[in-house]
Scaffold this motif. Structure first.
Motif, PDB file in Angstrom:
ATOM      1  N   THR A  41       0.817  -1.221   0.000  1.00  0.00           N
ATOM      2  CA  THR A  41       0.000   0.000   0.000  1.00  0.00           C
ATOM      3  C   THR A  41       0.846   1.264   0.000  1.00  0.00           C
ATOM      4  O   THR A  41       0.304   2.356  -0.117  1.00  0.00           O
ATOM      5  CB  THR A  41      -0.919   0.030   1.239  1.00  0.00           C
ATOM      6  OG1 THR A  41      -0.122  -0.297   2.372  1.00  0.00           O
ATOM      7  CG2 THR A  41      -2.055  -0.924   1.111  1.00  0.00           C
ATOM      8  N   ARG A  42       2.148   1.112   0.137  1.00  0.00           N
ATOM      9  CA  ARG A  42       2.960   2.322   0.118  1.00  0.00           C
ATOM     10  C   ARG A  42       3.155   2.843  -1.305  1.00  0.00           C
ATOM     11  O   ARG A  42       3.677   3.916  -1.515  1.00  0.00           O
ATOM     12  CB  ARG A  42       4.299   2.092   0.799  1.00  0.00           C
ATOM     13  CG  ARG A  42       5.285   1.239   0.044  1.00  0.00           C
ATOM     14  CD  ARG A  42       6.462   0.941   0.929  1.00  0.00           C
ATOM     15  NE  ARG A  42       7.505   0.208   0.247  1.00  0.00           N
ATOM     16  CZ  ARG A  42       8.530   0.795  -0.366  1.00  0.00           C
ATOM     17  NH1 ARG A  42       8.615   2.089  -0.424  1.00  0.00           N
ATOM     18  NH2 ARG A  42       9.465   0.054  -0.935  1.00  0.00           N
ATOM     19  N   TYR A  43       2.751   2.028  -2.275  1.00  0.00           N
ATOM     20  CA  TYR A  43       2.841   2.478  -3.670  1.00  0.00           C
ATOM     21  C   TYR A  43       1.493   2.981  -4.171  1.00  0.00           C
ATOM     22  O   TYR A  43       0.451   2.440  -3.795  1.00  0.00           O
ATOM     23  CB  TYR A  43       3.265   1.313  -4.570  1.00  0.00           C
ATOM     24  CG  TYR A  43       4.716   0.936  -4.409  1.00  0.00           C
ATOM     25  CD1 TYR A  43       5.713   1.781  -4.875  1.00  0.00           C
ATOM     26  CD2 TYR A  43       5.082  -0.268  -3.813  1.00  0.00           C
ATOM     27  CE1 TYR A  43       7.040   1.437  -4.727  1.00  0.00           C
ATOM     28  CE2 TYR A  43       6.413  -0.608  -3.657  1.00  0.00           C
ATOM     29  CZ  TYR A  43       7.390   0.255  -4.120  1.00  0.00           C
ATOM     30  OH  TYR A  43       8.704  -0.081  -3.983  1.00  0.00           O
ATOM     31  N   VAL A  44       1.527   3.990  -4.980  1.00  0.00           N
ATOM     32  CA  VAL A  44       0.319   4.369  -5.701  1.00  0.00           C
ATOM     33  C   VAL A  44       0.629   4.245  -7.187  1.00  0.00           C
ATOM     34  O   VAL A  44       1.773   4.420  -7.602  1.00  0.00           O
ATOM     35  CB  VAL A  44      -0.138   5.816  -5.374  1.00  0.00           C
ATOM     36  CG1 VAL A  44      -0.700   5.918  -3.983  1.00  0.00           C
ATOM     37  CG2 VAL A  44       0.974   6.812  -5.557  1.00  0.00           C
ATOM     38  N   ASN A  95      -1.475  13.755   1.550  1.00  0.00           N
ATOM     39  CA  ASN A  95      -0.809  12.521   1.166  1.00  0.00           C
ATOM     40  C   ASN A  95       0.382  12.871   0.294  1.00  0.00           C
ATOM     41  O   ASN A  95       0.217  13.401  -0.803  1.00  0.00           O
ATOM     42  CB  ASN A  95      -1.761  11.618   0.384  1.00  0.00           C
ATOM     43  CG  ASN A  95      -2.914  11.162   1.251  1.00  0.00           C
ATOM     44  OD1 ASN A  95      -2.716  10.697   2.363  1.00  0.00           O
ATOM     45  ND2 ASN A  95      -4.122  11.330   0.750  1.00  0.00           N
ATOM     46  N   VAL A 121       3.257  12.100  -2.162  1.00  0.00           N
ATOM     47  CA  VAL A 121       3.635  11.087  -3.149  1.00  0.00           C
ATOM     48  C   VAL A 121       4.973  11.505  -3.752  1.00  0.00           C
ATOM     49  O   VAL A 121       5.091  12.583  -4.326  1.00  0.00           O
ATOM     50  CB  VAL A 121       2.567  10.966  -4.261  1.00  0.00           C
ATOM     51  CG1 VAL A 121       3.017   9.955  -5.297  1.00  0.00           C
ATOM     52  CG2 VAL A 121       1.234  10.564  -3.677  1.00  0.00           C
ATOM     53  N   TRP A 126      11.318   7.938   0.342  1.00  0.00           N
ATOM     54  CA  TRP A 126      10.259   7.362   1.178  1.00  0.00           C
ATOM     55  C   TRP A 126      10.860   6.765   2.447  1.00  0.00           C
ATOM     56  O   TRP A 126      10.346   6.986   3.546  1.00  0.00           O
ATOM     57  CB  TRP A 126       9.507   6.292   0.374  1.00  0.00           C
ATOM     58  CG  TRP A 126       8.370   5.687   1.134  1.00  0.00           C
ATOM     59  CD1 TRP A 126       7.087   6.131   1.155  1.00  0.00           C
ATOM     60  CD2 TRP A 126       8.421   4.538   1.994  1.00  0.00           C
ATOM     61  NE1 TRP A 126       6.334   5.345   1.981  1.00  0.00           N
ATOM     62  CE2 TRP A 126       7.124   4.364   2.513  1.00  0.00           C
ATOM     63  CE3 TRP A 126       9.425   3.653   2.383  1.00  0.00           C
ATOM     64  CZ2 TRP A 126       6.812   3.330   3.390  1.00  0.00           C
ATOM     65  CZ3 TRP A 126       9.110   2.638   3.260  1.00  0.00           C
ATOM     66  CH2 TRP A 126       7.823   2.483   3.753  1.00  0.00           C
ATOM     67  N   SER A 177       1.453   8.923   6.020  1.00  0.00           N
ATOM     68  CA  SER A 177       0.845   9.244   4.714  1.00  0.00           C
ATOM     69  C   SER A 177       1.889   9.579   3.660  1.00  0.00           C
ATOM     70  O   SER A 177       1.815  10.590   2.987  1.00  0.00           O
ATOM     71  CB  SER A 177      -0.145  10.406   4.831  1.00  0.00           C
ATOM     72  OG  SER A 177      -1.118  10.131   5.769  1.00  0.00           O
ATOM     73  N   TYR A 202       3.857   8.129   0.232  1.00  0.00           N
ATOM     74  CA  TYR A 202       3.690   7.121  -0.811  1.00  0.00           C
ATOM     75  C   TYR A 202       4.735   7.316  -1.906  1.00  0.00           C
ATOM     76  O   TYR A 202       5.382   8.360  -1.982  1.00  0.00           O
ATOM     77  CB  TYR A 202       2.290   7.218  -1.422  1.00  0.00           C
ATOM     78  CG  TYR A 202       1.197   7.050  -0.393  1.00  0.00           C
ATOM     79  CD1 TYR A 202       0.751   5.790  -0.027  1.00  0.00           C
ATOM     80  CD2 TYR A 202       0.639   8.168   0.228  1.00  0.00           C
ATOM     81  CE1 TYR A 202      -0.235   5.638   0.938  1.00  0.00           C
ATOM     82  CE2 TYR A 202      -0.345   8.032   1.195  1.00  0.00           C
ATOM     83  CZ  TYR A 202      -0.781   6.761   1.549  1.00  0.00           C
ATOM     84  OH  TYR A 202      -1.736   6.610   2.502  1.00  0.00           O
TER      85      TYR A 202
END
Lengths: 204, 200
Positions: free
Chosen positions: A44-47, A105, A107, A120, A130, A132
């Motif tokens: 879930t740390r990747y989008v 969030n 990113v 990261w 939060s 990503y």
């Protein structure tokens, strides 16, 4: 002995001793290694680039893109509203203030996801939440959003839906023209008028 | 918050104006402390007047402890302060030369200007010598430029070199300075008793 001197001497000693009490909270508090490892293996740390594209298109106010590439690369091309923080200056207090903002969030983006992964890990070690990484980075962004490939005909329906979204996103980000299907020649509408019946042609 | 100019609270164009105001204030304090008299200054070396030691130690310990508090309250970020790079051997040599000049002339560069400001002839002569010295040093610079630039230790502080925390260092220094104040006061009393030709 002068009383003032005694008083000043004592005051200075007290002030100097008082500095011991000024324990600054260590600037870089780190999370436990086990926690970091646990966070690291979470997918879930990747989008995905699609998620990022969707958030940009929808003007999601919680999205905070941070470009960790060099300044030159950043000036050449980046995503809309991305903030530039080079990887080597990520620990500057002026830069860390972008992390851990409530409701945001973060990113990280870079060309692939190596630099953004490093950013990261650093930010995660400092305990920020939060955070990503955009999977595949800008290379993947180019493949999927800026130049999406049509899925084969046998691909599942979801692939086509995704393709449709990507084509839409491509329009949004590049301003490319909509591909129109080849226009078929339309038959000319010909109106045949009935000839007026002339008197001579008959009648009663 | 601070330092004010690097953090944009005061525009950089004010640098020279602020430097001038600080210089005037510094000169004023020097004069007010009696530093424009070479007798007061060299008194340290003869043991009858330790005003130089007291003024400078006071300035150092107040600034030292004050900066630690300022840093703690967030008024001044100590990590942004410029630290003069250390060249150990050249600096010791320079210090010895300056100390010799100090005893011979009775002034250090700053105090010679305050002496001129109140119209002292010895201050004027000292300052002329000072400029001659600067001129001679500049002309001869190629001869000793290698030594001048040798042993660069970078922008290190005593805390970096010794590993002692700034709090401990400040406290130790304050204790030394305060003891020096009291000890020199006793020395002064003894020496002054013996001096008859110069009245205080």
């Amino acid at each position: 002995m002068n009383r003032n001197y005694i008083f000043l001497t004592l005051l200075m000693l007290v002030l100097a001793a008082g500095t011991w009490l000024l324990k600054k909270p260590s600037e870089f508090k780190q999370i436990k290694p086990n926690d970091l490892l646990w966070e690291m293996i979470q997918p879930t740390r990747y989008v995905t680039t699609d998620q990022v594209a969707k958030m940009i298109i929808q003007k999601d106010p919680s999205l905070e893109l941070i470009d960790v590439r060099s300044a030159n690369e950043y000036n050449e091309f980046t995503l809309p509203n991305a903030i530039h923080i080079a990887l080597d200056s990520i620990l500057n207090s002026a830069n860390t203030m972008y992390f851990g903002i409530k409701g945001m969030n973060v990113v990280f983006i870079s060309n692939d996801d190596i630099k953004s992964d490093q950013a990261w890990v650093i930010s995660k070690r400092l305990g920020y939440k939060s955070m990503y990484v955009m999977k595949g980075g800008l290379n993947r962004w180019y493949e999927t959003i800026l130049d999406p490939q049509q899925p084969p005909e046998t691909a599942p329906k979801t692939d086509f839906e995704m393709y449709a979204f990507r084509k839409g996103a491509q329009l949004y980000f590049t301003g490319a023209q909509v591909e129109t299907t080849s226009t078929q020649k339309k038959d000319k509408l010909t109106i045949q008028r009935k000839r007026k019946a002339s008197v001579a042609s008959g009648g009663c | 918050m601070g330092p004010l100019i690097p953090n944009g609270f005061i525009p950089g164009d004010w640098n020279f104006v602020i430097a001038l105001l600080l210089g005037i204030a510094f000169g004023f304090i020097l004069e007010a402390s009696g530093f424009s008299s070479s007798r007061n200054i060299v008194g340290v070396f003869y043991g009858y007047n330790f005003v130089v030691l007291r003024v400078f130690f006071t300035a150092v310990i107040v600034a030292m402890v004050g900066l630690i508090y300022f840093d703690y309250f967030g008024w001044l970020d100590l990590s942004q302060i410029f630290i003069l790079p250390t060249y150990l051997a050249p600096m010791i040599t320079g210090g010895v030369i300056m100390g010799l000049g100090f005893i011979l002339g009775g002034f250090c560069p700053g105090t010679s200007f305050t002496a001129i400001a109140i119209g002292k002839m010895d201050g004027l002569v000292f300052t002329i010598g000072l400029y001659l010295g600067i001129f001679a040093f500049s002309l001869g610079y190629p001869l000793y430029s290698d030594f001048y630039n040798s042993g660069d230790m970078g922008n290190v502080t005593l805390m970096d070199v010794t590993g002692i925390s700034s709090q401990w260092f400040a406290f130790g220094f304050v204790v030394i300075a305060l003891s020096a104040f009291w000890v020199t006061m006793l020395i002064e009393k003894r020496v002054r008793k013996r001096i008859t030709e110069y009245k205080f």
